[in-house]
Motif scaffolding. Structure first.
Motif, PDB file in Angstrom:
ATOM      1  N   ALA A  38      56.812 -15.584   9.819  1.00  0.00           N
ATOM      2  CA  ALA A  38      55.826 -14.566  10.176  1.00  0.00           C
ATOM      3  C   ALA A  38      54.403 -15.091  10.026  1.00  0.00           C
ATOM      4  N   GLU A  41      53.661 -17.547  12.861  1.00  0.00           N
ATOM      5  CA  GLU A  41      53.392 -16.825  14.107  1.00  0.00           C
ATOM      6  C   GLU A  41      51.996 -16.204  14.083  1.00  0.00           C
ATOM      7  N   THR A  46      51.178 -16.108  18.327  1.00  0.00           N
ATOM      8  CA  THR A  46      52.244 -15.927  19.327  1.00  0.00           C
ATOM      9  C   THR A  46      53.581 -15.763  18.610  1.00  0.00           C
ATOM     10  N   ARG A  47      54.555 -15.133  19.304  1.00  0.00           N
ATOM     11  CA  ARG A  47      55.874 -14.936  18.731  1.00  0.00           C
ATOM     12  C   ARG A  47      56.734 -16.156  19.026  1.00  0.00           C
ATOM     13  N   HIS A  50      62.687 -14.261  19.228  1.00  0.00           N
ATOM     14  CA  HIS A  50      63.096 -12.893  19.551  1.00  0.00           C
ATOM     15  C   HIS A  50      64.011 -12.437  18.427  1.00  0.00           C
ATOM     16  N   THR A  59      61.717 -17.911  21.538  1.00  0.00           N
ATOM     17  CA  THR A  59      60.995 -17.518  22.749  1.00  0.00           C
ATOM     18  C   THR A  59      60.671 -18.785  23.535  1.00  0.00           C
TER      19      THR A  59
END
Length: 298
Positions: A38, A41, A46-47, A50, A59
């Motif tokens: 976390a 990111e 950005t993530r 998923h 991703t």
């Protein structure tokens, strides 16, 4: 966030397709793995995964990032391994600056043995009586003779002390006579070593008295080897490190004068830019120098 740990966590989680397995491999709890992902990111904006209750998949951005992260972490591992090998066995090119006479008197016959001990090491030894700028000229280490070191930014390791002796050839002393006192040197031919820290003034001490003689010389030269040649040829007197002329004195090619007066001592140092993370090649050469000068018993 520790970025290096976060990158390792991300790589393991992606390659194992499991946060829990990544945690087991690295030694972190599942909660710590999730926290690192976390924070990474958030750092990237950005993530990377998923997330569903049953799976976590990369991703598109995560797949692209993984390729770069894997290469970077592998490169760091290779660098760590290379450094470990360097610590175990000194290698690479070692650039050293050293005075000519010091090298020819003590080091040159011993250097082949030093290189035989370290087959991965290449020695670039530059003989130069001038005082080089180690950092600007790219030297790893220099040997210097000095009454005092001016550059306090360098690390200095003392190697030996060289007492000086005033001497001349017997033929010169027969023709001109031996000086009875330091002041009498003003009437003699003096050979001046121009790179010495005491080139212009010779200092003598006796019974608490100090006499300083301003050197008047028709011959100034930047090589102590040339000074010794001039003395042997009977040109004049000079104040030189005793080890340079010890054999000449013993075999009567030169004769010491004013021996009841003490004079200067020059200290030999090995100097190098930093003691932090000292390269194995420098450490090995320092050990060689210490062994060599200890064996000579100057």
């Amino acid at each position: 966030m520790d970025l290096h740990i976060a990158l390792r966590v991300f790589r393991e989680a992606a390659e194992q397709d499991s946060f829990a397995e990544a945690g087991r491999r690295i030694g972190l709890s599942p909660a710590a793995v999730s926290k690192n992902i976390a924070e990474l990111e958030a750092h990237l904006g950005t993530r990377l995964f998923h997330r569903t209750t049953r799976s976590k998949t990369l991703t598109e951005e995560g797949r692209i990032y993984l390729e770069h992260v894997a290469r970077s972490l592998d490169a760091l591992a290779d660098a760590d391994e290379a450094l470990g090998l360097a610590r175990a066995d000194p290698g690479g090119v070692l650039r050293v600056s050293a005075p000519v006479t010091v090298t020819m008197t003590w080091l040159s016959t011993r250097i082949p043995d030093f290189l035989a001990r370290h087959p991965g090491l290449h020695l670039d030894l530059r003989l130069d009586d001038r005082r080089v700028d180690l950092v600007r000229e790219g030297y790893d280490l220099a040997i210097r003779g000095s009454d005092h070191l001016e550059d306090t930014s360098l690390v200095a390791r003392r190697l030996a002390e060289m007492p000086h002796v005033l001497c001349a050839a017997p033929a010169y002393l027969r023709s001109r006579g031996a000086p009875a006192s330091p002041a009498a040197l003003k009437t003699h031919e003096c050979v001046r070593f121009s790179l010495s820290g005491h080139a212009d003034t010779w200092t003598f001490r006796k019974d608490g008295r100090i006499e300083r003689v301003t050197v008047q010389s028709r011959y100034s030269v930047s090589s102590s080897l040339a000074v010794c040649d001039a003395l042997r040829a009977g040109f004049g007197l000079s104040l030189v490190p005793r080890p340079y002329v010890e054999r000449d004195l013993r075999e009567s090619r030169l004769q010491a004068v004013l021996e009841d007066w003490s004079t200067v001592t020059t200290t030999l140092y090995a100097v190098y830019p930093s003691r932090r993370h000292l390269a194995p090649k420098i450490r090995a050469f320092l050990e060689f120098l210490a062994e060599t000068f200890e064996a000579t018993k100057i």
